[in-house]
Structures are given as C-alpha cells and as structure tokens.
Design a protein around this motif. Structure first.
Motif, short mmCIF file in Angstrom:
data_model
loop_
_atom_site.label_atom_id
_atom_site.label_comp_id
_atom_site.label_asym_id
_atom_site.label_seq_id
_atom_site.Cartn_x
_atom_site.Cartn_y
_atom_site.Cartn_z
N GLY A 1 26.91 18.94 37.75
CA GLY A 1 27.33 18.25 38.51
C GLY A 1 28.37 19.29 38.85
N ARG B 1 35.48 18.93 55.03
CA ARG B 1 34.48 21.00 55.17
C ARG B 1 33.81 21.19 55.05
NH1 ARG B 1 39.60 23.50 52.96
NH2 ARG B 1 38.28 25.07 53.51
N ASN C 1 32.84 32.89 46.58
CA ASN C 1 33.29 31.60 45.34
C ASN C 1 33.51 31.82 43.95
OD1 ASN C 1 34.13 28.81 44.39
ND2 ASN C 1 32.58 27.53 45.08
N ALA D 1 32.61 20.07 40.87
CA ALA D 1 34.16 19.55 41.21
C ALA D 1 34.16 20.47 41.66
CB ALA D 1 34.52 19.27 39.64
N LYS E 1 34.73 14.70 34.70
CA LYS E 1 33.66 14.19 36.05
C LYS E 1 32.20 14.20 34.42
CE LYS E 1 35.57 14.74 39.93
NZ LYS E 1 36.09 15.94 41.28
N ALA F 1 23.98 18.17 41.88
CA ALA F 1 25.01 17.73 43.33
C ALA F 1 26.18 19.08 43.70
CB ALA F 1 25.76 16.71 42.74
N VAL G 1 30.47 14.53 49.01
CA VAL G 1 29.74 13.39 49.06
C VAL G 1 31.30 12.81 50.13
CG1 VAL G 1 28.98 11.33 49.01
CG2 VAL G 1 27.83 13.56 47.58
N ALA G 2 31.47 12.38 50.57
CA ALA G 2 32.53 10.97 51.64
C ALA G 2 32.98 10.08 49.56
CB ALA G 2 32.09 10.62 52.37
N PRO H 1 28.68 4.17 47.38
CA PRO H 1 28.18 4.29 45.09
C PRO H 1 28.31 6.16 45.48
CG PRO H 1 26.39 4.17 47.10
CD PRO H 1 27.79 4.53 47.45
N ASP H 2 28.30 6.13 43.64
CA ASP H 2 28.22 7.77 43.31
C ASP H 2 27.15 7.81 42.34
OD1 ASP H 2 28.75 9.83 41.69
OD2 ASP H 2 30.76 9.58 41.50
N LYS I 1 28.13 33.48 47.49
CA LYS I 1 27.82 32.17 46.69
C LYS I 1 26.45 32.35 46.82
CE LYS I 1 30.96 29.17 48.76
NZ LYS I 1 31.73 27.85 50.03
N LYS J 1 31.04 11.31 33.86
CA LYS J 1 29.71 10.84 34.68
C LYS J 1 28.45 10.78 34.18
CE LYS J 1 31.54 12.07 39.44
NZ LYS J 1 31.09 12.27 40.56
N ASN K 1 35.11 24.64 41.51
CA ASN K 1 35.32 25.88 41.71
C ASN K 1 36.76 24.81 42.19
OD1 ASN K 1 33.26 25.41 43.85
ND2 ASN K 1 33.93 23.61 43.19
N SER L 1 30.34 22.85 54.18
CA SER L 1 28.72 23.47 54.73
C SER L 1 27.82 24.14 54.79
CB SER L 1 29.89 25.81 55.09
OG SER L 1 29.60 25.98 53.67
N GLY L 2 27.88 23.58 53.08
CA GLY L 2 26.17 23.70 52.93
C GLY L 2 25.81 25.03 51.61
N LYS L 3 26.80 26.01 52.63
CA LYS L 3 26.20 27.07 51.40
C LYS L 3 25.96 27.34 50.74
CE LYS L 3 28.88 30.07 55.48
NZ LYS L 3 30.07 30.21 55.78
O1 PMT Z 1 29.38 23.62 51.22
P1 PMT Z 1 29.88 24.96 50.60
O2 PMT Z 1 31.42 24.39 52.20
O3 PMT Z 1 29.34 26.22 50.81
O4 PMT Z 1 31.00 24.39 49.79
C1 PMT Z 1 31.29 24.57 48.45
C2 PMT Z 1 31.54 23.15 47.53
C3 PMT Z 1 32.87 23.47 47.60
C4 PMT Z 1 31.69 21.82 48.67
C5 PMT Z 1 30.51 22.84 46.32
O5 PMT Z 1 30.45 23.99 45.54
C6 PMT Z 1 31.52 21.82 45.49
O6 PMT Z 1 32.51 22.10 45.02
N1 PMT Z 1 30.98 20.83 45.92
C7 PMT Z 1 31.21 19.38 45.46
C8 PMT Z 1 32.70 18.51 46.15
C9 PMT Z 1 33.24 17.87 45.06
O7 PMT Z 1 34.78 17.65 45.26
O8 PMT Z 1 32.27 16.73 44.96
P2 PMT Z 1 33.67 15.57 44.01
O9 PMT Z 1 34.55 15.68 42.70
O10 PMT Z 1 34.19 14.55 44.95
O11 PMT Z 1 31.90 15.29 43.07
C10 PMT Z 1 31.52 15.42 41.82
C11 PMT Z 1 30.66 15.61 41.97
O12 PMT Z 1 29.76 13.80 42.34
C12 PMT Z 1 29.56 16.13 42.52
O13 PMT Z 1 28.78 16.84 42.44
C13 PMT Z 1 29.36 15.55 43.90
O14 PMT Z 1 28.25 16.19 44.61
C14 PMT Z 1 29.04 14.27 43.35
N2 PMT Z 1 29.80 13.07 43.71
C15 PMT Z 1 30.51 12.43 44.04
C16 PMT Z 1 30.67 11.32 45.18
C17 PMT Z 1 29.49 11.06 45.63
N3 PMT Z 1 30.12 9.46 46.27
N4 PMT Z 1 28.11 10.72 44.91
C18 PMT Z 1 28.09 11.95 44.08
O15 PMT Z 1 27.15 13.01 43.50
#
Ligand code: PMT
Length: 420
Positions: A334, A223, A379, A336, A349, A285, A289-290, A317-318, A404, A353, A361, A225-227
């Motif tokens: 990063g 979900r 946020n 979370a 993390k 970051a 990322v999926a 890959p991370d 934000k 990492k 958040n 949005s990039g905001k």
């Molecule tokens: O885009 P919005 O709608 O405004 O929402 C903002 C947000 C909630 C997406 C943002 O504030 C946020 O929290 N982004 C991180 C989302 C997350 O849960 O990431 P993660 O726990 O999967 O990963 C931890 C960190 O590793 C993040 O910085 C992520 O960018 C990075 N990561 C994760 C997996 C991956 N394969 N590569 C990465 O770089």
C-alpha cells in the motif's frame, strides 16, 4: 567476505568531482575479491590520475580506444568479453546520453555498446542537469533495456553549492548493488537477464485518483496525476511481469504492454479490482481512492438557491484492506500520502490493513527541498515492512528524492529482493 571472488568488473569513470570516490570504490571491490579494470573517459583524467587507479587496481587504467600497446594486450573486445559487470561511477550526463543513443566515440561508450554484461550506472551531476527533461528522457529510455540498472543519484548538498538530487551514490552502497546484481544474475535460469526477475508474476496495480460525482456537472476528487502508479507499471513490465493497471481518470497513456482498465469512482475501482484479483501474485495500491462519496448522486444540476449546502457523504469500501483480507491474498503493498506524522500514519496503515509493505510519501517537500507526493515528476519514498521471517521485526528503507520513474524501479528492486 569475498562476495565478488573471481568476478571481473569494468569500472567506468567519467569526468566529475565525484571521480575521487571511484578510487575508494576500486578498493572496496578488490577487497571483496573482484578483478577491476578501470576505463576512464578523457575528462575523468582532469579529476583523478590514471596512476591512482593503477596503484589501487594493479592494472593500467585504460582511456583510449586507439591505444596500440593496450590493444596488443587485452583488446577492447576481449575486455568486453572478460567483464561480468560494467559499473559506471560517476556517470555524467554526457556519457549517459552517449550510451542511451549508441554513440561509440570513446573506449567506455564503445565497451558499453559491445557488451551483454549487466550495466550498473551511478549518475552524478548538478541537480538541475539531473531533472532536465532531456536527461530524464534518456534515463527512461535507458532503463527499458533489460541489462541496465540505476543506482542513485542521492539527494543532498552538491559540490557546486546546489542542493538536490545528483550526488553519486556512496561507494559502500554501490558495492552492495554490485553484489546483489551479480548474485541475482547468477540465480537466474538459463540466459534470462537481470531485467526479467518478475517473469511469470502477475501484478495488479491501481493508480490515479477516483472521481465521485455529486451531480451531472460537479464532482469530488483529489490531485493524484497517476504518475507514481504508471511509473511502477513500467518498472514492473521492465522486470518481465504481466501487469494489469486499474486506473482512475488521468491524462497519462498506459504502457502498451499493460492490460489497462480505466474506471471513474471508488466503487468502480473496487469492482474491477475484485474481478481481476484472483490471478494476481502482487497487488500494489498507488491510487488515491476517495474515502467518501455522496450518499446519492443528484440527477439534475443542483441550483445555488441557498447560502449553504450540506452534502451527505458515505464511506467508500477500502479496496486494499478488502484485498488483504482475502484468504488467498496476494502480496499487498500500500501507499500512504500524508502531510504530517508520516511514519506513524503509515505504520498504522501497515498494521490495520494487514499489508506486507507500506510506501510512505510526504505531501509537500522532501528533506532536500523538492516537491513530493501528488502531481510532480519527483518524489521521495520511505518503505516499511515486517521482516517476513519474524513479523514482529520492523524494517525500513529510504529511497531519496528522485524521479518517480527511478523510484518505481528501486521499489520494484526491493519487492524482488524481499518477497520473490
Ligand atoms: O498520482 P501522483 O500524482 O503521482 O501521486 C502519487 C500519490 C501521492 C497519489 C501516491 O504516491 C500515493 O501516496 N497514493 C496513496 C494515497 C493515499 O493517501 O492513500 P490513503 O492513505 O487514502 O490510502 C492508503 C492505501 O489504501 C493506499 O494504498 C490506497 O490506494 C488504498 N486505499 C485507500 C482507500 C480506499 N478506499 N481504498 C484503497 O485501496
């Protein structure tokens, strides 16, 4: 301590219930050695009398543009030249709108227009007024100006009975911001303004979701949005940084001053980041990322012949961990997003990492009741980092529920103060 010795501060006071806190603010500023000239709007006088401010500051509080006696002493233009800093606390929606749009119809808004000094604004208003689109548009526009900084508003219970963002930041907090603002202003070389503290720094930012294709018509994503990420891009640009944005698909428009790359999948994002990372000083970051992608993308649309369908997924890959593992790694920040146990997962993390800071958040609701995390305009952030001087000491900071855009500015402030 006299951190504000010989500093001249104009304290603008607008008409709101928080005006009673401005009296305490005058006391704190003077205790730190500052000279304080209070400039009140007409409606501020409905809440606190000029006499209170005169008694505390030792100067007649000014409230009129056309005051023959006052103009015979220190005229308003001399007042403008005298000020090292203008602090408006509380700043009402009305005064913020006037300053944004250049309406000089009272002493305070005229001074703001005529001054080149840093302007620190502490908004205070009803929470619905604060999140109103007109208000948020004004704030965005105002913060593009190099000299303007925002402090607050804090979230919580309001005098009107509502709960949410809109409370004036506490005087002690405002005092700290005045000190850091004037210090950073002093440290800047030449005529650089406090809005250019990242000049010469290159920041690479990831934002938005990634999309992992299953077949030609179906995909897996999230979900985001990039905001949040795009707001950080703007805040970094506002501080003079050279910004590169690598974004997953969103409907947002990237700020024109950023170098912009749109990618689709986690693998594409990984490749693009590694193409650009060498020259980056800071990597932020924010992208969601999926974590997994289908082992293979099916070339034809999958038919729904069976009642169950098993998709085989493989880990992506991370990107962040890979950047943080580089021998010449940039400063790595990063994000979370968690539904539960936010602090523990975030700290995991930070360590796992090898990050310099993790910004947590909660996905759901903030303490003040507003929606946080994905998709919304607002946020609440919790920052965790290891003291750069002593990596075993954990530091933490809460950035309360706000837009934000505003949080992005505060996050960039922290990064500037801590790491540059
Ligand atoms: O885009 P919005 O709608 O405004 O929402 C903002 C947000 C909630 C997406 C943002 O504030 C946020 O929290 N982004 C991180 C989302 C997350 O849960 O990431 P993660 O726990 O999967 O990963 C931890 C960190 O590793 C993040 O910085 C992520 O960018 C990075 N990561 C994760 C997996 C991956 N394969 N590569 C990465 O770089």
């Amino acid at each position: 301590m006299s951190d504000l010795k010989n500093k001249n501060i104009i304290l603008g006071v607008c008409g709101g219930i928080a005006a009673y806190k401005s009296a305490e603010l005058v006391r704190l500023l003077i205790k730190q050695g500052a000279q304080v000239q209070v400039v009140m709007t007409h409606s501020a006088g409905e809440f606190v009398t000029p006499l209170t401010f005169q008694a505390l500051s030792g100067r007649v509080a000014r409230d009129t543009l056309f005051d023959l006696d006052a103009e015979a002493g220190m005229g308003h233009i001399e007042l403008v030249r005298w000020a090292d800093l203008i602090l408006i606390a509380p700043a009402t929606a009305n005064t913020i709108a006037k300053i944004t749009h250049g309406i000089a119809d009272n002493l305070l808004s005229t001074i703001c227009m005529a001054s080149k000094a840093p302007l620190l604004i502490a908004p205070a208003m009803n929470q619905q007024m604060w999140i109103n689109a007109a208000m948020q548009d004004n704030i965005k526009m105002l913060l593009r100006r190099q000299t303007v900084t925002l402090c607050g508003p804090a979230a919580g219970e309001q005098a009107c009975g509502d709960t949410g963002p809109g409370r004036m930041e506490e005087p002690a907090q405002l005092l700290k911001r005045c000190i850091t603002l004037l210090k950073s202003n002093q440290q800047l070389s030449g005529n650089q303004s406090p809005g250019k503290r990242l000049k010469g720094k290159k920041i690479l930012i990831t934002a938005g979701p990634t999309i992992e294709d299953i077949d030609p018509v179906r995909y897996m994503s999230n979900r985001s949005s990039g905001k949040m990420g795009y707001a950080i891009v703007q805040a970094a640009i506002d501080e003079g940084a050279e910004v590169v944005l690598v974004s997953g698909p969103t409907v947002l428009t990237a700020p024109a001053q950023a170098e912009f790359f749109m990618v689709r999948s986690a693998l594409e994002m990984h490749d693009k980041v590694f193409e650009l990372i060498d020259s980056a000083d800071i990597f932020i970051a924010t992208a969601a990322v999926a974590d997994y992608r289908p082992v293979k993308k099916v070339e034809q649309k999958i038919k729904k012949n069976n009642t169950t369908l098993i998709l085989e997924l493989i880990k992506n890959p991370d990107i962040l961990a890979d950047v943080a593992a580089l021998a010449n790694k940039p400063l790595c920040i990063g994000f979370a997003a968690e539904t539960n146990d936010v602090k523990n997962y975030a700290l995991d993390k930070l360590k796992r990492k090898n990050l310099d800071m993790i910004v947590a958040n909660k996905v759901g609701e903030s303490q003040s009741g507003g929606n946080t995390g994905f998709e919304g305009d607002n946020n609440e952030l919790n920052l965790y980092w290891n003291n750069p001087a002593d990596r075993t000491e954990l530091r933490t900071k809460n950035l309360p529920y706000a837009s934000k855009y505003q949080l992005a500015g505060q996050l960039i402030d922290e990064i500037v103060l801590l790491f540059t």
